[in-house]
Design a protein around this motif. Structure first.
Motif, PDB file in Angstrom:
ATOM      1  N   PHE A 157      -3.888  14.504   3.136  1.00 17.86           N
ATOM      2  CA  PHE A 157      -2.720  13.648   2.988  1.00 17.86           C
ATOM      3  C   PHE A 157      -2.035  13.948   1.672  1.00 17.86           C
ATOM      4  CE2 PHE A 157      -5.837  10.812   0.869  1.00 17.86           C
ATOM      5  CZ  PHE A 157      -5.139  10.443  -0.271  1.00 17.86           C
ATOM      6  N   THR A 158      -0.763  13.596   1.629  1.00 15.31           N
ATOM      7  CA  THR A 158       0.012  13.727   0.397  1.00 15.31           C
ATOM      8  C   THR A 158       0.861  12.480   0.205  1.00 15.31           C
ATOM      9  OG1 THR A 158       1.581  15.124  -0.812  1.00 15.31           O
ATOM     10  CG2 THR A 158       1.910  14.946   1.542  1.00 15.31           C
ATOM     11  N   ARG A 169       0.831  -1.196   0.000  1.00 20.99           N
ATOM     12  CA  ARG A 169       0.000   0.000   0.000  1.00 20.99           C
ATOM     13  C   ARG A 169       0.874   1.257   0.000  1.00 20.99           C
ATOM     14  NH1 ARG A 169      -3.376  -1.515  -2.465  1.00 20.99           N
ATOM     15  NH2 ARG A 169      -4.487   0.429  -2.041  1.00 20.99           N
ATOM     16  N   PRO A 170       0.363   2.350  -0.582  1.00 16.14           N
ATOM     17  CA  PRO A 170       1.140   3.604  -0.573  1.00 16.14           C
ATOM     18  C   PRO A 170       1.270   4.177   0.841  1.00 16.14           C
ATOM     19  CG  PRO A 170      -0.661   3.668  -2.179  1.00 16.14           C
ATOM     20  CD  PRO A 170      -0.883   2.462  -1.321  1.00 16.14           C
ATOM     21  N   LEU A 171       2.450   4.676   1.138  1.00 17.34           N
ATOM     22  CA  LEU A 171       2.693   5.350   2.407  1.00 17.34           C
ATOM     23  C   LEU A 171       2.413   6.831   2.200  1.00 17.34           C
ATOM     24  CD1 LEU A 171       3.756   4.812   5.311  1.00 17.34           C
ATOM     25  CD2 LEU A 171       6.022   5.468   4.453  1.00 17.34           C
ATOM     26  N   VAL A 172       1.438   7.366   2.928  1.00 17.25           N
ATOM     27  CA  VAL A 172       1.042   8.766   2.757  1.00 17.25           C
ATOM     28  C   VAL A 172       1.310   9.545   4.037  1.00 17.25           C
ATOM     29  CG1 VAL A 172      -0.747   8.047   1.123  1.00 17.25           C
ATOM     30  CG2 VAL A 172      -1.383   8.497   3.501  1.00 17.25           C
ATOM     31  N   ALA A 173       1.570  10.835   3.885  1.00 19.37           N
ATOM     32  CA  ALA A 173       1.737  11.726   5.029  1.00 19.37           C
ATOM     33  C   ALA A 173       0.365  12.313   5.358  1.00 19.37           C
ATOM     34  CB  ALA A 173       2.736  12.827   4.710  1.00 19.37           C
ATOM     35  N   LEU A 174      -0.206  11.882   6.469  1.00 23.27           N
ATOM     36  CA  LEU A 174      -1.541  12.295   6.888  1.00 23.27           C
ATOM     37  C   LEU A 174      -1.448  13.424   7.900  1.00 23.27           C
ATOM     38  CD1 LEU A 174      -4.681  11.660   6.983  1.00 23.27           C
ATOM     39  CD2 LEU A 174      -4.109  10.295   9.012  1.00 23.27           C
ATOM     40  N   PHE A 202      -9.104   2.999  -1.914  1.00 23.41           N
ATOM     41  CA  PHE A 202      -9.907   4.130  -2.370  1.00 23.41           C
ATOM     42  C   PHE A 202     -11.000   3.578  -3.258  1.00 23.41           C
ATOM     43  CE2 PHE A 202      -7.275   3.640  -6.063  1.00 23.41           C
ATOM     44  CZ  PHE A 202      -7.945   4.216  -7.123  1.00 23.41           C
ATOM     45  N   ASP A 203     -12.122   4.276  -3.296  1.00 25.03           N
ATOM     46  CA  ASP A 203     -13.236   3.830  -4.125  1.00 25.03           C
ATOM     47  C   ASP A 203     -14.029   5.037  -4.597  1.00 25.03           C
ATOM     48  OD1 ASP A 203     -14.819   4.626  -1.952  1.00 25.03           O
ATOM     49  OD2 ASP A 203     -15.256   2.586  -1.296  1.00 25.03           O
ATOM     50  N   GLU A 204     -15.262   4.807  -5.036  1.00 26.12           N
ATOM     51  CA  GLU A 204     -16.062   5.896  -5.589  1.00 26.12           C
ATOM     52  C   GLU A 204     -16.460   6.926  -4.542  1.00 26.12           C
ATOM     53  OE1 GLU A 204     -18.894   2.681  -4.278  1.00 26.12           O
ATOM     54  OE2 GLU A 204     -16.973   2.775  -5.336  1.00 26.12           O
ATOM     55  N   ILE A 205     -16.279   6.606  -3.263  1.00 28.82           N
ATOM     56  CA  ILE A 205     -16.659   7.524  -2.192  1.00 28.82           C
ATOM     57  C   ILE A 205     -15.477   8.358  -1.718  1.00 28.82           C
ATOM     58  CG2 ILE A 205     -17.629   7.688   0.131  1.00 28.82           C
ATOM     59  CD1 ILE A 205     -19.082   5.045  -0.436  1.00 28.82           C
ATOM     60  N   GLY A 206     -14.329   7.718  -1.558  1.00 27.92           N
ATOM     61  CA  GLY A 206     -13.182   8.449  -1.046  1.00 27.92           C
ATOM     62  C   GLY A 206     -11.995   7.544  -0.753  1.00 27.92           C
ATOM     63  N   PHE A 207     -11.198   7.953   0.227  1.00 33.50           N
ATOM     64  CA  PHE A 207      -9.933   7.297   0.562  1.00 33.50           C
ATOM     65  C   PHE A 207     -10.007   6.768   2.003  1.00 33.50           C
ATOM     66  CE2 PHE A 207      -9.310  10.625  -2.505  1.00 33.50           C
ATOM     67  CZ  PHE A 207      -8.493  10.060  -3.469  1.00 33.50           C
ATOM     68  N   TYR A 208      -9.391   5.605   2.233  1.00 38.78           N
ATOM     69  CA  TYR A 208      -9.489   4.949   3.535  1.00 38.78           C
ATOM     70  C   TYR A 208      -8.105   4.699   4.130  1.00 38.78           C
ATOM     71  CZ  TYR A 208     -14.164   3.808   1.764  1.00 38.78           C
ATOM     72  OH  TYR A 208     -15.427   3.876   1.248  1.00 38.78           O
ATOM     73  N   PHE A 209      -8.007   4.935   5.425  1.00 42.41           N
ATOM     74  CA  PHE A 209      -6.825   4.507   6.162  1.00 42.41           C
ATOM     75  C   PHE A 209      -7.287   3.931   7.489  1.00 42.41           C
ATOM     76  CE2 PHE A 209      -7.381   8.995   7.164  1.00 42.41           C
ATOM     77  CZ  PHE A 209      -7.261   9.042   8.540  1.00 42.41           C
ATOM     78  N   HIS A 210      -6.406   3.176   8.140  1.00 36.50           N
ATOM     79  CA  HIS A 210      -6.754   2.454   9.357  1.00 36.50           C
ATOM     80  C   HIS A 210      -5.662   2.631  10.394  1.00 36.50           C
ATOM     81  CE1 HIS A 210      -9.119   0.770   6.114  1.00 36.50           C
ATOM     82  NE2 HIS A 210     -10.013   0.477   7.028  1.00 36.50           N
ATOM     83  N   THR A 211      -6.063   2.672  11.639  1.00 33.62           N
ATOM     84  CA  THR A 211      -5.126   2.958  12.710  1.00 33.62           C
ATOM     85  C   THR A 211      -5.703   2.468  14.030  1.00 33.62           C
ATOM     86  OG1 THR A 211      -3.757   4.718  13.673  1.00 33.62           O
ATOM     87  CG2 THR A 211      -6.050   5.281  13.166  1.00 33.62           C
ATOM     88  N   ASP A 212      -4.991   2.727  15.097  1.00 34.99           N
ATOM     89  CA  ASP A 212      -5.436   2.348  16.434  1.00 34.99           C
ATOM     90  C   ASP A 212      -6.452   3.362  16.952  1.00 34.99           C
ATOM     91  OD1 ASP A 212      -5.377   2.077  19.452  1.00 34.99           O
ATOM     92  OD2 ASP A 212      -3.964   0.487  18.925  1.00 34.99           O
ATOM     93  N   ALA A 213      -7.566   2.876  17.462  1.00 38.79           N
ATOM     94  CA  ALA A 213      -8.626   3.761  17.959  1.00 38.79           C
ATOM     95  C   ALA A 213      -8.161   4.614  19.130  1.00 38.79           C
ATOM     96  CB  ALA A 213      -9.839   2.931  18.374  1.00 38.79           C
ATOM     97  N   LEU A 237      -0.553   4.032   6.051  1.00 34.44           N
ATOM     98  CA  LEU A 237      -0.794   3.362   4.784  1.00 34.44           C
ATOM     99  C   LEU A 237      -2.177   3.759   4.254  1.00 34.44           C
ATOM    100  CD1 LEU A 237       0.479  -0.241   5.580  1.00 34.44           C
ATOM    101  CD2 LEU A 237       1.660   1.549   4.279  1.00 34.44           C
ATOM    102  N   LEU A 238      -2.234   4.068   2.979  1.00 33.34           N
ATOM    103  CA  LEU A 238      -3.520   4.285   2.328  1.00 33.34           C
ATOM    104  C   LEU A 238      -4.078   2.906   1.995  1.00 33.34           C
ATOM    105  CD1 LEU A 238      -5.557   6.320   1.141  1.00 33.34           C
ATOM    106  CD2 LEU A 238      -4.302   6.141  -1.018  1.00 33.34           C
ATOM    107  N   SER A 239      -5.093   2.480   2.727  1.00 35.77           N
ATOM    108  CA  SER A 239      -5.591   1.115   2.597  1.00 35.77           C
ATOM    109  C   SER A 239      -6.323   0.881   1.292  1.00 35.77           C
ATOM    110  CB  SER A 239      -6.530   0.777   3.755  1.00 35.77           C
ATOM    111  OG  SER A 239      -5.881   0.883   4.988  1.00 35.77           O
TER     112      SER A 239
END
Length: 197
Positions: free
Chosen positions: A79-80, A28-33, A52-63, A48-50
């Motif tokens: 993010f970039t 996955r791409p490493l992005v600066a969030l 993307f779809d027709e709605i937007g972009f997703y990432f995941h992390t610790d709550a 990590l940018l997990s």
């Protein structure tokens, strides 16, 4: 009422598909969030940018992470990601919300064995241990669990970023770089602008 246009209908979607790996790709791409602190400062880290779809972009992390606390207080982020060797840079700005449970579970299932284990063990308590104890805790967890059968821990949090602005930077060795910037408008369309690099 603000309309949220789908990315599929955006004039830049085909370029995103060309630039970003398919969601099924394990790397996955490493992005600066960047999120915003309570004091109004930008706070940036790499994730990590997990997907993307027709709605937007997703990432995941610790709550329990600082970024989730910041997004809970002010659900906006940017993010970039850059590919210097290809002369490309993508910058996305938008509003955030929790990702659907099904998406978060799918993204976890696509993670590498290391990242699946990390989601379970990445805690302040483990981080405070000496290195030999951290290694032993990791080895012990791996010995007790098959990564293929691991489900996301309760602390696994998914975030959807719905873009309000998307900027694609293009470099060219024979001339100046330039940016193509797309801004989401209230009526559900995207306005475009050409900017210097």
């Amino acid at each position: 009422m603000t309309v949220s246009p789908t990315l599929v209908a955006a004039p830049f979607f085909d370029e995103l598909v060309h630039w970003l790996p398919d969601n099924s790709e394990p790397v996955r791409p490493l992005v600066a969030l960047s999120t915003i602190t309570a004091d109004g400062y930008p706070d940036t880290r790499h994730v990590l940018l997990s997907e993307f779809d027709e709605i937007g972009f997703y990432f995941h992390t610790d709550a329990r992470s600082r970024k989730i606390a910041q997004l809970t207080r002010l659900p906006r982020a940017a993010f970039t990601v850059a590919w210097p060797e290809l002369g490309r840079q993508l910058v996305v700005l938008g509003d955030t919300e929790p990702a659907p449970t099904t998406e978060a579970q799918r993204a976890y299932g696509n993670r590498s064995p290391y990242l699946k284990t990390l989601a379970w063990l990445n805690s302040p308590e483990l981080a405070a241990l000496p290195i030999d104890e951290r290694i032993e805790a990791w080895r012990s967890f791996d010995g007790e669990h098959e990564s293929d059968s691991l489900l996301p821990p309760a602390t696994w949090a998914g975030i959807l970023l719905r873009p309000t602005r998307v900027t694609l930077w293009h470099a060219h060795p024979g001339t100046a770089s330039r940016r193509l910037e797309y801004t989401r408008e209230a009526e559900g369309t995207w306005a475009s602008n050409v900017l210097p690099g």
